[in-house]
Structure formats: C-alpha cells, structure tokens
Design a protein around this motif. Structure first.
Motif, short mmCIF file in Angstrom:
data_model
loop_
_atom_site.label_atom_id
_atom_site.label_comp_id
_atom_site.label_asym_id
_atom_site.label_seq_id
_atom_site.Cartn_x
_atom_site.Cartn_y
_atom_site.Cartn_z
N GLU A 19 0.90 -1.12 0.11
CA GLU A 19 -0.08 -0.02 0.17
C GLU A 19 0.76 1.23 -0.03
N TRP A 20 1.89 1.03 0.66
CA TRP A 20 2.89 2.42 0.70
C TRP A 20 3.34 2.60 -0.77
N HIS A 21 3.78 1.45 -1.35
CA HIS A 21 4.24 1.76 -2.80
C HIS A 21 3.16 2.32 -3.69
N ARG A 22 1.83 1.87 -3.68
CA ARG A 22 0.90 2.23 -4.41
C ARG A 22 0.42 3.56 -4.23
N TYR A 23 0.59 3.98 -2.86
CA TYR A 23 0.07 5.43 -2.48
C TYR A 23 1.43 6.25 -2.98
N GLU A 24 2.70 5.84 -2.75
CA GLU A 24 3.91 6.79 -3.52
C GLU A 24 3.59 7.01 -4.87
N ASP A 28 3.44 10.55 -6.85
CA ASP A 28 4.17 10.91 -8.14
C ASP A 28 3.34 11.65 -8.96
N GLY A 29 2.41 11.24 -9.36
CA GLY A 29 1.30 11.74 -10.53
C GLY A 29 0.97 13.13 -10.04
N VAL A 33 2.15 16.75 -11.74
CA VAL A 33 0.86 17.99 -12.25
C VAL A 33 1.25 19.28 -11.54
N GLY A 34 1.69 19.14 -10.18
CA GLY A 34 1.99 20.47 -9.37
C GLY A 34 2.91 20.92 -10.11
N TYR A 35 4.09 20.37 -10.42
CA TYR A 35 5.29 20.85 -11.35
C TYR A 35 4.89 21.65 -12.34
N SER A 36 4.14 20.90 -13.17
CA SER A 36 3.92 21.68 -14.58
C SER A 36 2.65 23.05 -14.47
N LYS A 37 1.95 22.72 -13.43
CA LYS A 37 1.17 23.92 -13.15
C LYS A 37 1.74 25.20 -12.54
N GLY A 38 2.91 24.78 -11.45
CA GLY A 38 3.85 25.91 -11.05
C GLY A 38 4.63 26.59 -12.09
N ALA A 39 5.02 25.67 -13.33
CA ALA A 39 5.93 26.13 -14.18
C ALA A 39 5.23 27.21 -15.01
#
Length: 107
Positions: A19-24, A28-29, A33-39
């Motif tokens: 579940e930790w890997h699935r949550y991680e 990541d996705g 999205v946050g990086y592209s919105k910030g840019a």
C-alpha cells in the motif's frame, strides 16, 4: 484513502509495503501535475511582469525623450503626471473586468 481509514486491517495482513508503494505512485503523479502547474503559473506571471515593467520603462524613456527634444512643451512634472494618470486609469479598467464579466453572463 480507503486503506488509510482501515489501516488496522491492512497491517494485520502485512500489506503496508504494498500500500505504501501504491500510495507513493499516486503521489508521484500529483507531484508532476503540481510541477507543470507551477511552471505555467511562473511563466504567466513572469510575462505579465515583463510587459508591465517594460511599458513603465518605455513610458518614462519616451517622456524623457520628449523633455530633451521639446523642452518648451514638456517638463518632468507633465511626464510624471501623464504616467500616473495612465497607470491609475489602467487599474480602473482592470478593476472593471469582473463587473463586465457579470454583465456578459447576464445576457
């Protein structure tokens, strides 16, 4: 989210790592999205500031050019007065846009 609310059941079946890997992976996705919105936001604000301060510089340069070439018609006070009149007028027109949008939606 369902896993977080029933973490006791997950831990009783030793599923924390999975579940930790699935949550991680989901995080990541969201981070991408946050990086592209910030840019995109940074580029937009940067371009706005470029136009804003570029127009300020152009206005003051042209005003000083008028003072140098036509001193009988222009002085520093006139140039600054016109600069601030245009600046305040621009802010007024910019403040009208939400009202104009509401009028446009009412039609």
């Amino acid at each position: 989210l369902e896993v977080l609310s029933s973490i006791r059941t997950v831990s009783s079946f030793s599923g924390e790592q999975r579940e930790w890997h699935r949550y991680e992976k989901e995080l990541d996705g969201a981070r991408d999205v946050g990086y592209s919105k910030g840019a995109a936001s940074g580029i937009g604000i940067g371009m706005t500031m470029l136009v804003l301060f570029g127009s300020f510089g152009l206005c003051l340069w042209y005003g000083s050019n008028l003072i140098v070439h036509e001193p009988e018609n222009y002085n520093g006070g006139i140039v600054i007065t016109v600069f601030f009149a245009v600046l305040i007028g621009t802010f007024g027109v910019g403040g009208m846009s939400p009202a104009l949008e509401a009028v446009g939606n009412g039609r």
